[in-house]
Design a protein around this motif. Structure first.
Motif: not given
Length: 277
Positions: A23-30, A44-49, A52-59
């Motif tokens: 959840i937090y990885s997805f919220l981080g992406y947003i 622009e793209s801010r995803q970690s992977f 997938g639309p996820f920003c893992a540092i947030y998760g």
């Protein structure tokens, strides 16, 4: 919280921790996407992977803070100090590991006061402290309600666990693929553009080994070509031997963003450059 202590870490169910990460990885992406629009004027793209639309540092950051700080409840002083320390350590280690394993400099605070190696700085450490207060006291109780609501919609908890585990496994695979793709991309960018980095000879040798294999080279260019990589990771950069930050998009005639929303002023650009290196 779930009662089975065998599946708990610091009093929190492992399954709930995995749900937090997703959840937090997805919220981080947003959040990162909106931040990019506001500060850079582009979508622009801010995803970690890669996929997938996820920003893992947030998760990862949220999970670590929740696990270690949830017992403090609304003790704001303890939450601030804990967030300051835990957030700083996490940010430092993520930066260090990314640079050691992938050769990537995710961010650089060298131009900001009271920084350590450009990896962390006191301003962001203070931010982590306040974020910990807001996260534990306000945000996470709402996320817990969301998780409980989702659980109520499943007649079988086993099904929900399978979905959660499958999602985490997919993210893990995506993470591994991303690591290889970024490494291969940086190798060819450094060699083809003659970027003077440390261990240049070793980089060239690795490039020759990988791209000298025709089948592997064709696979890399087909799935992880320049367009795919720079559109997914528009801010990829390396540090040369003189300490200069070199952005990969400067070598490619590829628009690194999806859409230009507005023109930002010079001051906003300087702020963004300080934050992202």
């Amino acid at each position: 919280m779930e009662k089975d202590k065998k599946e708990q870490i610091m009093g929190i169910s492992i399954w709930r921790i995995l749900a937090y990460f997703i959840i937090y990885s997805f919220l981080g992406y947003i959040i990162e996407t909106l931040f990019g629009i506001v500060t850079k004027g582009v979508w622009e793209s801010r995803q970690s992977f890669l996929y997938g639309p996820f920003c893992a540092i947030y998760g990862l950051g949220a999970v670590i803070m929740i696990v270690f700080l949830h017992r403090f409840g609304k003790k704001y002083n303890s939450l601030f100090i804990g967030g300051f320390i835990i957030g700083s350590i996490t940010e430092y280690l993520v930066s260090l590991i990314g640079e050691m394993i992938l050769g990537v400099k995710w961010w650089d605070y060298s131009n900001m006061p009271l920084n350590i190696g450009g990896r962390i700085c006191v301003y962001f450490s203070i931010f982590w402290g306040f974020l910990a207060i807001y996260l534990i006291a306000s945000i996470n109780p709402q996320i817990d309600k969301l998780i409980n609501w989702i659980k109520s919609k499943f007649s079988s908890i086993k099904t929900l666990k399978i979905i959660t585990l499958t999602t985490v496994i997919v993210l893990l695979i995506d993470c591994i693929i991303t690591g290889f793709a970024i490494s291969f991309f940086l190798l060819r960018m450094i060699v083809k553009n003659d970027i003077n980095v440390d261990n240049k000879e070793a980089v060239i040798a690795e490039y020759d080994k990988i791209y000298g294999n025709e089948n592997l080279s064709n696979f890399i260019y087909k799935y992880w070509g320049d367009y795919k990589m720079i559109r997914t990771f528009p801010n990829l950069k390396v540090q040369d031997k003189d300490g200069n930050i070199v952005y990969m998009d400067s070598f490619l005639d590829i628009q690194p963003y999806y859409l230009k929303i507005h023109d930002k002023d010079k001051k906003s650009e300087e702020i963004q450059n300080n934050l992202n290196g």
